[in-house]
Design a protein around this motif. Structure first.
Motif, PDB file in Angstrom:
ATOM      1  N   SER A 186       0.816  -1.203   0.000  1.00 20.76           N
ATOM      2  CA  SER A 186       0.000   0.000   0.000  1.00 20.76           C
ATOM      3  C   SER A 186       0.857   1.263   0.000  1.00 20.76           C
ATOM      4  CB  SER A 186      -0.940   0.006   1.201  1.00 20.76           C
ATOM      5  OG  SER A 186      -0.198  -0.073   2.399  1.00 20.76           O
ATOM      6  N   SER A 187       2.113   1.162   0.439  1.00 21.58           N
ATOM      7  CA  SER A 187       2.982   2.340   0.466  1.00 21.58           C
ATOM      8  C   SER A 187       3.608   2.635  -0.896  1.00 21.58           C
ATOM      9  CB  SER A 187       4.083   2.156   1.506  1.00 21.58           C
ATOM     10  OG  SER A 187       4.879   1.049   1.172  1.00 21.58           O
ATOM     11  N   LEU A 188       3.430   1.749  -1.861  1.00 19.53           N
ATOM     12  CA  LEU A 188       4.007   1.962  -3.191  1.00 19.53           C
ATOM     13  C   LEU A 188       3.252   3.067  -3.922  1.00 19.53           C
ATOM     14  CD1 LEU A 188       4.675  -1.567  -4.710  1.00 19.53           C
ATOM     15  CD2 LEU A 188       6.266  -0.033  -3.600  1.00 19.53           C
ATOM     16  N   ALA A 189       3.942   4.089  -4.281  1.00 21.64           N
ATOM     17  CA  ALA A 189       3.372   5.153  -5.107  1.00 21.64           C
ATOM     18  C   ALA A 189       3.879   4.965  -6.538  1.00 21.64           C
ATOM     19  CB  ALA A 189       3.789   6.522  -4.576  1.00 21.64           C
ATOM     20  N   ARG A 190       3.227   5.591  -7.461  1.00 24.01           N
ATOM     21  CA  ARG A 190       3.643   5.515  -8.863  1.00 24.01           C
ATOM     22  C   ARG A 190       5.104   5.948  -9.012  1.00 24.01           C
ATOM     23  NH1 ARG A 190       1.443   5.037 -13.834  1.00 24.01           N
ATOM     24  NH2 ARG A 190       2.439   6.199 -15.513  1.00 24.01           N
ATOM     25  N   GLN A 191       5.500   6.944  -8.252  1.00 26.30           N
ATOM     26  CA  GLN A 191       6.869   7.465  -8.294  1.00 26.30           C
ATOM     27  C   GLN A 191       7.890   6.380  -7.946  1.00 26.30           C
ATOM     28  OE1 GLN A 191       7.426  10.489  -5.367  1.00 26.30           O
ATOM     29  NE2 GLN A 191       9.636  10.520  -5.576  1.00 26.30           N
ATOM     30  N   HIS A 192       7.597   5.547  -6.952  1.00 25.82           N
ATOM     31  CA  HIS A 192       8.520   4.487  -6.545  1.00 25.82           C
ATOM     32  C   HIS A 192       8.684   3.444  -7.653  1.00 25.82           C
ATOM     33  CE1 HIS A 192       6.881   5.834  -2.500  1.00 25.82           C
ATOM     34  NE2 HIS A 192       8.124   6.292  -2.564  1.00 25.82           N
ATOM     35  N   VAL A 193       7.574   3.109  -8.299  1.00 23.24           N
ATOM     36  CA  VAL A 193       7.623   2.134  -9.392  1.00 23.24           C
ATOM     37  C   VAL A 193       8.409   2.713 -10.565  1.00 23.24           C
ATOM     38  CG1 VAL A 193       6.246   0.740 -10.976  1.00 23.24           C
ATOM     39  CG2 VAL A 193       5.447   1.106  -8.633  1.00 23.24           C
ATOM     40  N   LEU A 194       8.204   3.993 -10.864  1.00 19.19           N
ATOM     41  CA  LEU A 194       8.946   4.619 -11.961  1.00 19.19           C
ATOM     42  C   LEU A 194      10.442   4.682 -11.657  1.00 19.19           C
ATOM     43  CD1 LEU A 194       6.487   7.486 -12.936  1.00 19.19           C
ATOM     44  CD2 LEU A 194       6.944   5.362 -14.183  1.00 19.19           C
ATOM     45  N   GLN A 195      10.810   4.887 -10.388  1.00 20.37           N
ATOM     46  CA  GLN A 195      12.230   4.869 -10.013  1.00 20.37           C
ATOM     47  C   GLN A 195      12.817   3.482 -10.232  1.00 20.37           C
ATOM     48  OE1 GLN A 195      11.663   6.431  -5.972  1.00 20.37           O
ATOM     49  NE2 GLN A 195      13.210   7.971  -6.452  1.00 20.37           N
ATOM     50  N   ALA A 196      12.078   2.438  -9.867  1.00 21.06           N
ATOM     51  CA  ALA A 196      12.552   1.070 -10.059  1.00 21.06           C
ATOM     52  C   ALA A 196      12.689   0.746 -11.548  1.00 21.06           C
ATOM     53  CB  ALA A 196      11.610   0.082  -9.383  1.00 21.06           C
ATOM     54  N   ILE A 197      11.737   1.193 -12.355  1.00 26.33           N
ATOM     55  CA  ILE A 197      11.797   0.964 -13.804  1.00 26.33           C
ATOM     56  C   ILE A 197      12.989   1.700 -14.408  1.00 26.33           C
ATOM     57  CG2 ILE A 197      10.618   1.525 -15.972  1.00 26.33           C
ATOM     58  CD1 ILE A 197       7.986   0.750 -14.574  1.00 26.33           C
ATOM     59  N   GLU A 198      13.237   2.921 -13.950  1.00 23.78           N
ATOM     60  CA  GLU A 198      14.375   3.692 -14.455  1.00 23.78           C
ATOM     61  C   GLU A 198      15.687   2.978 -14.125  1.00 23.78           C
ATOM     62  OE1 GLU A 198      17.705   6.252 -14.172  1.00 23.78           O
ATOM     63  OE2 GLU A 198      16.532   6.042 -12.356  1.00 23.78           O
ATOM     64  N   GLU A 199      15.789   2.421 -12.915  1.00 24.36           N
ATOM     65  CA  GLU A 199      17.000   1.671 -12.552  1.00 24.36           C
ATOM     66  C   GLU A 199      17.115   0.395 -13.376  1.00 24.36           C
ATOM     67  OE1 GLU A 199      19.155  -0.497  -8.750  1.00 24.36           O
ATOM     68  OE2 GLU A 199      17.454   0.833  -8.375  1.00 24.36           O
ATOM     69  N   TYR A 200      15.987  -0.260 -13.638  1.00 31.47           N
ATOM     70  CA  TYR A 200      15.942  -1.464 -14.470  1.00 31.47           C
ATOM     71  C   TYR A 200      16.495  -1.144 -15.865  1.00 31.47           C
ATOM     72  CZ  TYR A 200      13.746  -5.882 -16.120  1.00 31.47           C
ATOM     73  OH  TYR A 200      13.500  -7.127 -16.626  1.00 31.47           O
ATOM     74  N   ASP A 201      16.050  -0.018 -16.438  1.00 33.88           N
ATOM     75  CA  ASP A 201      16.533   0.393 -17.756  1.00 33.88           C
ATOM     76  C   ASP A 201      18.019   0.722 -17.727  1.00 33.88           C
ATOM     77  OD1 ASP A 201      14.070   0.106 -18.984  1.00 33.88           O
ATOM     78  OD2 ASP A 201      13.502   2.204 -18.714  1.00 33.88           O
ATOM     79  N   ARG A 202      18.457   1.407 -16.680  1.00 33.83           N
ATOM     80  CA  ARG A 202      19.856   1.814 -16.577  1.00 33.83           C
ATOM     81  C   ARG A 202      20.788   0.607 -16.438  1.00 33.83           C
ATOM     82  NH1 ARG A 202      19.346   4.835 -12.314  1.00 33.83           N
ATOM     83  NH2 ARG A 202      20.308   3.408 -10.860  1.00 33.83           N
TER      84      ARG A 202
END
Length: 151
Positions: free
Chosen positions: A5-21
C-alpha cells in the motif's frame, strides 16, 4: 510478507528507471531475483519483470527490499495495486481464473426489493501526491524535509 500500500507511482517509476539503466540481467542479479516471464509490467512500450520491479519499488518506498520470499503469494495483490497506480500488468492465465472461482464460491447476500438509493454525484479523483525524495540517496523524505540518512 510485504505490504504494498505504500508503493506510489513514483517508486515504481524509479525502479523501472533503474531497471533500464542496469539492464534486465544485471538488475535481476543485483537484487537476487530470478526471471519470471509469467508476471510482467508494461511501461512506455517496454516489458519488465513484475516481481523484481515491485521488490525494488518497495525498497524505494520503505527502505527495505521485498525479496522473492516476501512476494510469494502476494503478486496478485501487488498487480492490483499497480493497476490502480496506472500501470498495465499481465499475470498468468490461472491467476485471474482462481480469483474468479473464489469470488463465485463466496456466499452472496440476498437482495431485497427496495427502492434504489439516489445516486450521489461523483467527485473528480485527485492526482496522487508525489512525496519528496532525497536527491542523494533517493529515499522518501520525512515531513521535516531533511533526509534521516544523509543529513
Amino acid at each position: 510478507m510485504a505490504t504494498f500500500s505504500s508503493l506510489a507511482r513514483q517508486h515504481v517509476l524509479q525502479a523501472i528507471e533503474e531497471y533500464d539503466r542496469r539492464g534486465a540481467e544485471d538488475f535481476l542479479a543485483v537484487y537476487g531475483f530470478a526471471p519470471n516471464p509469467a508476471w510482467t509490467i508494461q511501461h512506455e512500450g517496454r516489458v519488465y519483470d513484475l516481481p523484481a520491479v515491485v521488490g525494488v519499488a518497495h525498497r524505494y518506498a520503505t527502505g527495505r527490499l521485498a525479496t522473492s520470499d516476501d512476494l510469494a503469494g502476494s503478486l496478485p495483490v501487488a498487480g492490483a495495486i499497480l493497476r490502480k497506480r496506472g500501470f498495465e500488468v499481465t499475470e498468468p492465465a490461472g491467476a485471474s481464473t482462481a480469483r474468479a472461482v473464489r469470488a463465485a464460491a463466496a456466499p452472496r447476500a440476498r437482495r431485497t426489493t427496495t427502492a434504489p438509493a439516489p445516486a450521489k454525484p461523483r467527485r473528480a479523483s485527485e492526482p496522487e501526491r508525489v512525496a519528496p525524495v532525497c536527491p542523494t540517496c533517493s529515499m522518501t523524505l520525512p515531513s521535516t524535509g531533511v533526509c534521516d540518512y544523509c543529513a
